[in-house]
Scaffold this motif. Structure first.
Motif, PDB file in Angstrom:
ATOM      1  N   LEU A   1       0.760  -1.203  -0.019  1.00  0.00           N
ATOM      2  CA  LEU A   1      -0.049  -0.094  -0.119  1.00  0.00           C
ATOM      3  C   LEU A   1       0.823   1.474   0.038  1.00  0.00           C
ATOM      4  CD1 LEU A   1      -3.121   0.599   0.317  1.00  0.00           C
ATOM      5  CD2 LEU A   1      -2.825   0.697   2.454  1.00  0.00           C
ATOM      6  N   LEU A   2       1.915   1.378   0.767  1.00  0.00           N
ATOM      7  CA  LEU A   2       2.811   2.266   0.952  1.00  0.00           C
ATOM      8  C   LEU A   2       3.415   2.582  -0.404  1.00  0.00           C
ATOM      9  CD1 LEU A   2       4.490   2.157   4.375  1.00  0.00           C
ATOM     10  CD2 LEU A   2       2.764   3.686   3.692  1.00  0.00           C
ATOM     11  N   LYS A   3       3.954   1.471  -1.077  1.00  0.00           N
ATOM     12  CA  LYS A   3       4.695   1.779  -2.287  1.00  0.00           C
ATOM     13  C   LYS A   3       3.480   2.010  -3.540  1.00  0.00           C
ATOM     14  CE  LYS A   3       6.874  -0.973  -5.783  1.00  0.00           C
ATOM     15  NZ  LYS A   3       7.287  -2.340  -6.437  1.00  0.00           N
ATOM     16  N   LEU A   4       2.249   1.732  -3.485  1.00  0.00           N
ATOM     17  CA  LEU A   4       1.273   2.277  -4.594  1.00  0.00           C
ATOM     18  C   LEU A   4       1.038   3.738  -4.244  1.00  0.00           C
ATOM     19  CD1 LEU A   4      -0.883   1.489  -6.629  1.00  0.00           C
ATOM     20  CD2 LEU A   4      -2.396   1.226  -4.694  1.00  0.00           C
ATOM     21  N   ARG A   5       1.099   4.041  -3.251  1.00  0.00           N
ATOM     22  CA  ARG A   5       0.799   5.768  -2.731  1.00  0.00           C
ATOM     23  C   ARG A   5       2.075   6.059  -3.272  1.00  0.00           C
ATOM     24  NH1 ARG A   5      -1.398   4.929   3.414  1.00  0.00           N
ATOM     25  NH2 ARG A   5      -3.369   4.356   2.984  1.00  0.00           N
ATOM     26  N   LYS A   6       3.265   6.081  -2.714  1.00  0.00           N
ATOM     27  CA  LYS A   6       4.590   6.525  -3.232  1.00  0.00           C
ATOM     28  C   LYS A   6       4.612   6.528  -4.769  1.00  0.00           C
ATOM     29  CE  LYS A   6       8.433   8.293  -1.515  1.00  0.00           C
ATOM     30  NZ  LYS A   6       8.413   9.238  -0.457  1.00  0.00           N
ATOM     31  N   GLU A   7       4.405   5.201  -5.525  1.00  0.00           N
ATOM     32  CA  GLU A   7       4.728   5.392  -7.114  1.00  0.00           C
ATOM     33  C   GLU A   7       3.780   6.382  -7.508  1.00  0.00           C
ATOM     34  OE1 GLU A   7       6.687   3.507  -8.796  1.00  0.00           O
ATOM     35  OE2 GLU A   7       7.987   2.654  -7.370  1.00  0.00           O
ATOM     36  N   LEU A   8       2.370   6.471  -6.982  1.00  0.00           N
ATOM     37  CA  LEU A   8       1.350   7.171  -7.918  1.00  0.00           C
ATOM     38  C   LEU A   8       1.544   8.526  -7.343  1.00  0.00           C
ATOM     39  CD1 LEU A   8      -1.758   5.056  -7.661  1.00  0.00           C
ATOM     40  CD2 LEU A   8       0.019   5.239  -9.491  1.00  0.00           C
ATOM     41  N   GLY A   9       2.726   8.836  -6.094  1.00  0.00           N
ATOM     42  CA  GLY A   9       2.941  10.375  -5.972  1.00  0.00           C
ATOM     43  C   GLY A   9       1.624  10.799  -5.128  1.00  0.00           C
TER      44      GLY A   9
END
Ligand SMILES: NC(=O)c1ccc[n+]([C@@H]2O[C@H](COP(=O)([O-])OP(=O)(O)OC[C@H]3O[C@@H](n4cnc5c(N)ncnc54)[C@H](O)[C@@H]3O)[C@@H](O)[C@H]2O)c1
Length: 361
Positions: free
Chosen positions: A92-100
């Motif tokens: 989830l953290l990765k998804l949020r980070k990747e999508l800025g």
């Protein structure tokens, strides 16, 4: 015009509430003659079981090609003992980070029909309607150095100027569409990073003289949110403080099952209920889908620029509650306890009524 929505049901009740939202969306699209292209992808534990990864490159790519992402929830006991960087939360953290997705917008609105569902007094709550704007991709959850050994544990809370500027702008812009008041929450009496935060927020405020700015220490804010929630319009705060304050705000509305959210960046947007996968009720058709449906309303407002449709959806939720239909989590005296699928059907009926009344059909 076709709007492409990537749906990530995730795990546990995430799958049930997203199924409810998809049914609702499909009927809404038919009624309003909208073209929605809804594409399902595995995410979280469901993805791990098939691909050995919480977030695959393919899913991430699909999210980047969508107009909006609708997420259920991830996690559950099955994946609890994985290493820290393989857990559902890491996905989830990765998804949020990747999508800025740096801005998490969480409305805390008390529906009239539910003002007796909270543990707090009805007269304190009635009329409460504020929004927490939480910084989502910086602060202590991402700062380095971090770690622990036999002797000590440590994390780093750090904010760059551009991170504070852009979240402050989001808050001031939002306040302009609401009641022109921003409360910035920090701990500037103790933390240098908060003194920096306060300084930048005040700088950004110079471009918004029509919006009132109030500074508040986080410990006082936690107290004020339960003492007098009506004083707030827009709250802006850092990742850690926002995590805590938005959950407190959540409880004043009665249930986690009523709280929607939007996570916005400069290019992408993701909508999700704030609750988790609720393993205790998963698979039992008991989950409250209203937070997810209210997240869909935020999607129409922010991503599709259709505040008119968002308004119908919220009115349909209000109408369904006013008729007395309740899932178990918001059940109070006199309510009619219904399942996830039943409340979805009632919601669709209410939507049709609201729409017909508006168009005098
Ligand atoms: N964004 C996310 O995906 C997210 C957020 C929080 C927790 N989680 C994960 O979810 C799992 C369970 O976490 P938790 O139990 O701390 O939090 P939770 O939000 O899943 O559940 C807390 C309590 O609220 C109830 N609840 C939550 N949503 C509800 C709904 N829509 N309708 C009815 N009741 C509802 C649950 O039954 C439970 O009793 C964990 O694996 C956690 O890591 C995921």
């Amino acid at each position: 015009m076709t709007w492409k929505i990537v749906s990530l049901p995730g795990d546990g009740i995430g799958q049930e509430v997203v199924a409810s939202a998809t049914t609702f969306l499909t009927l809404l699209a038919e009624k309003l003659q909208l073209t929605l292209d809804i594409e399902n992808h595995l995410f979280g534990g469901a993805s791990y079981d098939v691909h050995g990864k919480m977030l695959t490159d393919e899913t991430l790519e699909a999210c980047k090609n969508a107009d909006a992402v609708l997420l259920g929830a991830v996690g559950g006991p099955k994946w609890e003992n994985l290493p820290h960087n393989e857990k559902p939360e890491a996905g989830l953290l990765k998804l949020r980070k990747e999508l800025g997705l740096y801005a998490n917008i969480r409305p805390a609105k008390v529906y009239n029909a539910l003002s007796n569902a909270s543990t707090l007094k009805q007269d304190v709550l009635q009329g409460t309607d504020f929004v927490v704007v939480r910084e989502l991709t910086g602060g202590i959850y991402f700062g380095h150095p971090r770690g622990y050994d036999e002797e000590k544990g440590y994390n780093t809370m750090v904010y760059e100027k551009y991170e504070v500027e852009r979240i402050a702008k989001q808050a001031f812009e939002l306040a302009r569409k609401r009641h022109h008041k921003v409360t910035s929450i920090d701990k500037a009496n103790v933390l240098e990073v908060s003194q920096f935060w306060r300084h930048i927020v005040h700088d950004v405020h110079k471009s918004y003289p029509d919006v009132e700015l109030v500074d508040m220490y986080v410990d006082n804010a936690a107290m004020q949110v339960v003492r007098d929630p009506k004083q707030f319009d827009v709250i802006v705060t850092s990742n850690l403080f926002g995590d805590i304050i938005s959950d407190i705000s959540g409880m004043i509305t009665g249930s986690l099952g009523m709280l929607p959210s939007a996570s916005l960046g400069d290019k992408y947007a993701l909508y999700e209920p704030i609750h988790g996968s609720a393993p205790d009720i998963a698979g039992q058709n008991k989950a409250n889908p209203l937070a997810t449906i209210a997240s869909v309303a935020m999607m129409f407002e922010s991503s599709f620029n259709r505040p008119d449709i968002a308004k119908f959806i919220i009115e349909a939720i209000e109408k369904t509650l006013a008729k007395g239909y309740r899932t178990g989590d918001i059940m109070g005296e006199g309510g009619k306890c219904v399942s996830t699928t039943e409340i979805t059907a009632h919601l669709i009926e209410s939507f049709n009524e609201v729409y017909a009344a508006e168009h005098q059909l």
